[in-house]
Design an enzyme around this catalytic site. Structure first.
Site, mmCIF file in Angstrom:
data_model
loop_
_atom_site.group_PDB
_atom_site.id
_atom_site.type_symbol
_atom_site.label_atom_id
_atom_site.label_comp_id
_atom_site.label_asym_id
_atom_site.label_seq_id
_atom_site.Cartn_x
_atom_site.Cartn_y
_atom_site.Cartn_z
ATOM 1 N N SER A 10 0.843 -1.194 0.000
ATOM 2 C CA SER A 10 0.000 0.000 0.000
ATOM 3 C C SER A 10 0.876 1.241 0.000
ATOM 4 C CB SER A 10 -0.898 -0.006 1.237
ATOM 5 O OG SER A 10 -1.476 1.274 1.386
ATOM 6 N N HIS A 33 -1.162 -1.251 -4.280
ATOM 7 C CA HIS A 33 -2.443 -0.980 -3.606
ATOM 8 C C HIS A 33 -2.546 0.525 -3.382
ATOM 9 C CE1 HIS A 33 -5.927 -2.086 -1.127
ATOM 10 N NE2 HIS A 33 -5.535 -1.138 -0.285
ATOM 11 N N ASP A 35 -4.788 3.562 -1.983
ATOM 12 C CA ASP A 35 -5.877 3.860 -1.045
ATOM 13 C C ASP A 35 -6.437 5.255 -1.254
ATOM 14 O OD1 ASP A 35 -6.085 1.530 0.692
ATOM 15 O OD2 ASP A 35 -4.051 2.028 1.350
ATOM 16 N N MET A 37 -8.969 7.959 -0.006
ATOM 17 C CA MET A 37 -9.814 8.319 1.142
ATOM 18 C C MET A 37 -10.321 9.734 0.941
ATOM 19 S SD MET A 37 -7.566 6.879 4.299
ATOM 20 C CE MET A 37 -6.654 5.332 4.203
ATOM 21 N N HIS A 66 -8.352 1.027 -4.047
ATOM 22 C CA HIS A 66 -9.267 0.803 -2.922
ATOM 23 C C HIS A 66 -9.966 2.122 -2.619
ATOM 24 C CE1 HIS A 66 -9.597 -0.333 1.650
ATOM 25 N NE2 HIS A 66 -10.775 -0.217 1.074
ATOM 26 N N MET A 68 -12.172 4.301 -0.616
ATOM 27 C CA MET A 68 -12.839 4.520 0.680
ATOM 28 C C MET A 68 -13.521 5.875 0.580
ATOM 29 S SD MET A 68 -9.773 2.996 3.016
ATOM 30 C CE MET A 68 -8.607 3.155 1.662
ATOM 31 N N MET A 137 -11.591 -6.078 5.055
ATOM 32 C CA MET A 137 -10.808 -5.143 5.878
ATOM 33 C C MET A 137 -10.475 -5.818 7.204
ATOM 34 S SD MET A 137 -10.148 -2.420 4.198
ATOM 35 C CE MET A 137 -9.220 -1.724 5.574
ATOM 36 N N ASP A 175 -6.603 -6.555 4.173
ATOM 37 C CA ASP A 175 -6.014 -5.218 4.191
ATOM 38 C C ASP A 175 -6.052 -4.657 5.597
ATOM 39 O OD1 ASP A 175 -5.153 -2.673 3.640
ATOM 40 O OD2 ASP A 175 -6.883 -2.097 2.426
#
Ligand code: DX5
Ligand code: ZN
Length: 225
Positions: A10, A33, A35, A37, A66, A68, A137, A175
Site C-alpha cells: 500500500s 495498492h 488507497d 480516502m 481501494h 474509501m 478489511m 487489508d
C-alpha cells in the site's frame, strides 16, 4: 490458482515526495495498492485521480484501487479512466453494488467489493458469483499501521465456505495490519492477496520484506491444502 499468494504493497505508507523511487522499490510485488480516502467515508484524506495517473505512468504493476469514498457510483468511471486495473468499492457506501460491479467489468477491469470489519460476508451472497475479488478489511479503514483484528480469521473462513457453496473462487484480499508474522494465519483462513503498507514501506529492503511476507503466506496455504 490454488497456492498462489499475491502481495499488494500500500503506497499509503510510502514517502510521497519520492513516489517514483518508492514504486521502483516494490517491483517484485504483484499489485500496487492505492488507497483513496475522501475525508467523509473515513476520517482521513489521501490522493485521487492525478496521483493515480502519475502512479500508473511510473510502474508496470497493475493498480489495485481501494476506494474509501462515500460516492463510488459517481467516481468509479473516473478511476477506471485514470488507470485502475482492479477496483474495490465499499459495500457500505452504495445502494447499487450489483450495478457498480457490472460497470467495472464492462470496462475490462476487475471488480471487487470491500467489507468493513462490522459488515458480515453474508451481505455478498447475492453477488458473490459476479465478483473478481472480495476485500476483507482487517482493520477499520482510514489509517496505515493499525493492529490486525483477530476476528477477521473467522470471517475469512466464512467467506471461503460461502464461495465453496457457490462453486466460485474470487480472489480474497486482506487489508490492514498484515505482516510476515500473521500472513500464514490469513492465507490458512482463505486469503490470497495480502495488502501490506507499513510492513513493506517501513522496511529498508522492500524486496526482502515482500518475499518474507510471500513465503510466510505460502506456508499457511500448504498447511491447510
Ligand atoms: C487502511 C488502508 C490500508 C493501509 C494498510 O485503511 O486501506 O491499505 O494502507 O496499512 P498497514 O499494512 O500498515 O496496516
Ligand atoms: Zn487499502
Amino acid at each position: 490458482m490454488l497456492g498462489e499468494i499475491k502481495i499488494a504493497p500500500s503506497v499509503l505508507s510510502a514517502d510521497f515526495a519520492r513516489l517514483g523511487e518508492e514504486l521502483a522499490s516494490i517491483a517484485t510485488a504483484d499489485y500496487v495498492h492505492y488507497d483513496v480516502m475522501d475525508g467523509h467515508f473515513v476520517p482521513n484524506l489521501t490522493f485521487g485521480l492525478d496521483i493515480l495517473r502519475a502512479t500508473k505512468a511510473a510502474t508496470d504493476l497493475p493498480i489495485d484501487v481501494h476506494l474509501m469514498i462515500t460516492n463510488p457510483d459517481e467516481m468509479v468511471e473516473k478511476y477506471l479512466d485514470a488507470g485502475a486495473d482492479l477496483v474495490s468499492f465499499h459495500y457500505e457506501a452504495t445502494a447499487h453494488a450489483h450495478r457498480l460491479v457490472g460497470l467495472i467489468k464492462e470496462r475490462g477491469a476487475k471488480a471487487s467489493v470491500a467489507l468493513n470489519p462490522a459488515t458480515p460476508v453474508s451481505m455478498l451472497e447475492p453477488i458473490i458469483d459476479d465478483l473478481d475479488m472480495v476485500l476483507v478489511m482487517t482493520v477499520n479503514p482510514g489509517f496505515g499501521g493499525q493492529k490486525f483484528i483477530e476476528s477477521s480469521l473467522r470471517k475469512l473462513r466464512r467467506l471461503r465456505r460461502m464461495c465453496d457453496e457457490h462453486g466460485v473462487s474470487p480472489l480474497v484480499e486482506v487489508d490492514g495490519g498484515i505482516s510476515a508474522a500473521n500472513a500464514a494465519e490469513v492465507t490458512g483462513a482463505g486469503a490470497n492477496v495480502l495488502v501490506a503498507g507499513s510492513a513493506v514501506f517501513g522496511a529498508s529492503d522492500r524486496a526482502t520484506a515482500i518475499s518474507d511476507i510471500r513465503r510466510a503466506g505460502l506456508s499457511g496455504v500448504s498447511k491447510t491444502a
